[in-house]
Write a protein that holds these residues in place. Structure first.
Motif, PDB file in Angstrom:
ATOM      1  N   MET A 146     -54.375 112.293 -24.759  1.00 19.15           N
ATOM      2  CA  MET A 146     -55.821 112.430 -24.660  1.00 19.15           C
ATOM      3  C   MET A 146     -56.129 113.732 -23.932  1.00 19.15           C
ATOM      4  SD  MET A 146     -56.698 108.526 -23.548  1.00 19.15           S
ATOM      5  CE  MET A 146     -55.922 107.146 -24.414  1.00 19.15           C
ATOM      6  N   PRO A 147     -56.833 114.662 -24.582  1.00 20.56           N
ATOM      7  CA  PRO A 147     -57.033 115.982 -23.976  1.00 20.56           C
ATOM      8  C   PRO A 147     -57.860 115.968 -22.706  1.00 20.56           C
ATOM      9  CG  PRO A 147     -58.335 115.756 -25.999  1.00 20.56           C
ATOM     10  CD  PRO A 147     -57.430 114.576 -25.937  1.00 20.56           C
ATOM     11  N   TRP A 148     -58.638 114.927 -22.492  1.00 20.95           N
ATOM     12  CA  TRP A 148     -59.484 114.856 -21.298  1.00 20.95           C
ATOM     13  C   TRP A 148     -58.773 114.190 -20.121  1.00 20.95           C
ATOM     14  CZ3 TRP A 148     -60.101 112.031 -25.738  1.00 20.95           C
ATOM     15  CH2 TRP A 148     -59.930 110.647 -25.634  1.00 20.95           C
ATOM     16  N   ARG A 149     -57.528 113.777 -20.333  1.00 21.07           N
ATOM     17  CA  ARG A 149     -56.757 113.154 -19.257  1.00 21.07           C
ATOM     18  C   ARG A 149     -55.595 114.060 -18.868  1.00 21.07           C
ATOM     19  NH1 ARG A 149     -57.454 106.934 -19.268  1.00 21.07           N
ATOM     20  NH2 ARG A 149     -55.752 107.035 -17.774  1.00 21.07           N
ATOM     21  N   SER A 150     -55.280 114.097 -17.586  1.00 21.03           N
ATOM     22  CA  SER A 150     -54.138 114.868 -17.108  1.00 21.03           C
ATOM     23  C   SER A 150     -52.846 114.221 -17.603  1.00 21.03           C
ATOM     24  CB  SER A 150     -54.144 114.919 -15.584  1.00 21.03           C
ATOM     25  OG  SER A 150     -53.952 113.614 -15.053  1.00 21.03           O
ATOM     26  N   ALA A 151     -51.730 114.921 -17.387  1.00 21.17           N
ATOM     27  CA  ALA A 151     -50.446 114.399 -17.831  1.00 21.17           C
ATOM     28  C   ALA A 151     -50.162 113.032 -17.221  1.00 21.17           C
ATOM     29  CB  ALA A 151     -49.333 115.385 -17.481  1.00 21.17           C
ATOM     30  N   ILE A 152     -50.376 112.912 -15.910  1.00 28.90           N
ATOM     31  CA  ILE A 152     -50.078 111.630 -15.264  1.00 28.90           C
ATOM     32  C   ILE A 152     -51.036 110.542 -15.742  1.00 28.90           C
ATOM     33  CG2 ILE A 152     -51.494 112.017 -13.185  1.00 28.90           C
ATOM     34  CD1 ILE A 152     -49.126 110.669 -11.632  1.00 28.90           C
ATOM     35  N   GLU A 201     -50.839 116.837 -12.740  1.00 22.84           N
ATOM     36  CA  GLU A 201     -52.283 117.050 -12.729  1.00 22.84           C
ATOM     37  C   GLU A 201     -52.746 118.044 -13.786  1.00 22.84           C
ATOM     38  OE1 GLU A 201     -54.109 115.025 -11.060  1.00 22.84           O
ATOM     39  OE2 GLU A 201     -52.283 114.123 -10.213  1.00 22.84           O
ATOM     40  N   ARG A 202     -51.828 118.580 -14.561  1.00 28.13           N
ATOM     41  CA  ARG A 202     -52.218 119.509 -15.620  1.00 28.13           C
ATOM     42  C   ARG A 202     -52.674 118.741 -16.863  1.00 28.13           C
ATOM     43  NH1 ARG A 202     -48.356 124.874 -15.726  1.00 28.13           N
ATOM     44  NH2 ARG A 202     -48.362 125.292 -13.480  1.00 28.13           N
ATOM     45  N   TYR A 203     -53.586 119.376 -17.590  1.00 29.92           N
ATOM     46  CA  TYR A 203     -54.094 118.784 -18.826  1.00 29.92           C
ATOM     47  C   TYR A 203     -53.251 119.272 -20.010  1.00 29.92           C
ATOM     48  CZ  TYR A 203     -58.017 117.034 -16.170  1.00 29.92           C
ATOM     49  OH  TYR A 203     -58.784 116.342 -15.269  1.00 29.92           O
ATOM     50  N   PRO A 204     -53.289 118.548 -21.136  1.00 34.92           N
ATOM     51  CA  PRO A 204     -52.433 118.923 -22.267  1.00 34.92           C
ATOM     52  C   PRO A 204     -52.538 120.392 -22.673  1.00 34.92           C
ATOM     53  CG  PRO A 204     -53.330 116.752 -22.648  1.00 34.92           C
ATOM     54  CD  PRO A 204     -53.963 117.259 -21.376  1.00 34.92           C
ATOM     55  N   HIS A 205     -53.744 120.970 -22.637  1.00 34.86           N
ATOM     56  CA  HIS A 205     -53.876 122.369 -23.053  1.00 34.86           C
ATOM     57  C   HIS A 205     -53.236 123.338 -22.063  1.00 34.86           C
ATOM     58  CE1 HIS A 205     -57.326 122.248 -20.250  1.00 34.86           C
ATOM     59  NE2 HIS A 205     -57.175 123.567 -20.164  1.00 34.86           N
ATOM     60  N   GLY A 212     -43.162 121.974 -25.486  1.00 34.85           N
ATOM     61  CA  GLY A 212     -42.081 121.129 -24.984  1.00 34.85           C
ATOM     62  C   GLY A 212     -42.531 120.220 -23.865  1.00 34.85           C
ATOM     63  N   MET A 213     -43.421 120.722 -23.003  1.00 30.55           N
ATOM     64  CA  MET A 213     -43.922 119.902 -21.906  1.00 30.55           C
ATOM     65  C   MET A 213     -44.813 118.777 -22.414  1.00 30.55           C
ATOM     66  SD  MET A 213     -44.670 123.066 -19.335  1.00 30.55           S
ATOM     67  CE  MET A 213     -45.129 122.234 -17.835  1.00 30.55           C
ATOM     68  N   ARG A 214     -45.594 119.060 -23.460  1.00 25.56           N
ATOM     69  CA  ARG A 214     -46.402 117.992 -24.053  1.00 25.56           C
ATOM     70  C   ARG A 214     -45.505 116.920 -24.664  1.00 25.56           C
ATOM     71  NH1 ARG A 214     -49.529 122.441 -25.698  1.00 25.56           N
ATOM     72  NH2 ARG A 214     -48.736 122.313 -27.839  1.00 25.56           N
ATOM     73  N   LYS A 215     -44.404 117.344 -25.304  1.00 22.58           N
ATOM     74  CA  LYS A 215     -43.468 116.364 -25.870  1.00 22.58           C
ATOM     75  C   LYS A 215     -42.834 115.520 -24.762  1.00 22.58           C
ATOM     76  CE  LYS A 215     -43.610 117.126 -30.307  1.00 22.58           C
ATOM     77  NZ  LYS A 215     -44.108 116.084 -31.233  1.00 22.58           N
ATOM     78  N   ARG A 216     -42.516 116.148 -23.638  1.00 18.94           N
ATOM     79  CA  ARG A 216     -41.958 115.385 -22.515  1.00 18.94           C
ATOM     80  C   ARG A 216     -42.974 114.374 -21.994  1.00 18.94           C
ATOM     81  NH1 ARG A 216     -39.500 120.519 -21.387  1.00 18.94           N
ATOM     82  NH2 ARG A 216     -37.219 120.310 -21.240  1.00 18.94           N
TER      83      ARG A 216
END
Length: 275
Positions: free
Chosen positions: A97-103, A138-142, A147-151
């Motif tokens: 979800m682009p509006w949510r951080s990684a965590i 705390e980073r967002y998908p964008h 590779g980090m998004r896949k992780r």
């Protein structure tokens, strides 16, 4: 516990034509026909086949997202009545979800299951740490690399601790170096808990390097297994190093001899559709 985590028993999937949705189902497009496939508990199985042969259709049936036209699906010996709640699904494109951080993305499935927010955050942080993203929660998908998004997507699936992991070409969009890093990470995490994995890929090298067994599907329509190959390469494996082993080359030759004709058939069908 039953020997098999996931069983496709004589599965057929036929879709009605969008031009004529009232037509009898038997006159529609049959993507998968009379397919039986079993995945043992703790087994890593890859499925390869030509483009458009129905690999993803089969995966969606295993997830309970698509009901087969005929045949049955069993999960640990029990018929699958709907959504497969014992499975986690890692899609080809990240379902972040682009509006949510990684965590927050990793937490969301735990929250849906009723885990209190504080505990969900603790577990999500632990999984981000395991996939090498402990400092990026705390980073967002964008703000993350591919590779980090896949992780993050992998942590999102594994945080739910599913008994079965379904993966639909999850690394196809990555560059070769990142892809190999991700493949090794998946193997390391899989070895720790030995979940049943059904892995869809177009890459035969990837399938052999990662799997206990490789299943070849025929060209569509009406795809079905054309061959199954036990992968007897020793574990643990490094996906780059294992490709230089004589046994890997031998297995690749054996499987490609079956897959090649089906790929050519699939390519000819794609050309015919485009004409």
């Amino acid at each position: 516990m039953p020997d098999f985590a996931l069983e496709f028993l004589d599965i057929t999937c036929t879709f009605k034509s969008p031009q004529d949705p009232k037509q009898p189902q038997e006159h529609g497009y049959t993507a998968v026909a009379n397919t039986t496939l079993r995945i043992r508990a703790g087994e890593f199985v890859s499925v390869v086949g030509p483009t458009g042969c129905g690999k993803s259709t089969l995966l969606n049936v295993g997830a309970g997202l698509l009901a087969p036209s005929s045949g049955t699906v069993q999960v640990f010996g029990e018929p699958l009545p709907g959504i497969n709640i014992r499975a986690g699904y890692m899609f080809q494109s990240e379902a972040l979800m682009p509006w949510r951080s990684a965590i927050d993305n990793v937490m969301v499935g735990l929250q849906y299951r009723g885990v209190p927010d504080a505990e969900a955050r603790r577990q999500a942080q632990a999984w981000l740490q395991r996939v090498g993203l402990g400092e990026f929660g705390e980073r967002y998908p964008h703000q993350l690399s591919g590779g980090m998004r896949k992780r993050t997507a992998l942590a999102q699936v594994l945080a739910l601790d599913p008994d079965i992991i379904l993966m639909d070409e999850p690394f196809s969009a990555l560059d070769i170096q990142t892809r190999q890093l991700m493949e090794n990470e998946v193997l390391e995490l899989w070895a720790a808990k030995k979940k049943a994995v059904l892995f869809i890929t177009h890459d035969l090298d990837e399938a052999i390097a990662m799997s206990d067994r490789v299943v070849v599907l025929s060209a569509g329509p009406a795809t079905h297994p054309m061959g199954e190959f036990e992968i007897d390469l020793p574990r643990p494996r490094d996906v780059a190093e294992v490709r230089t082993q004589p046994r890997f080359i031998e297995l690749h030759s054996q499987i490609w001899s079956v897959l090649r004709d089906e790929v050519l058939k699939g390519y000819a069908q794609q050309l015919k559709k485009a004409a």
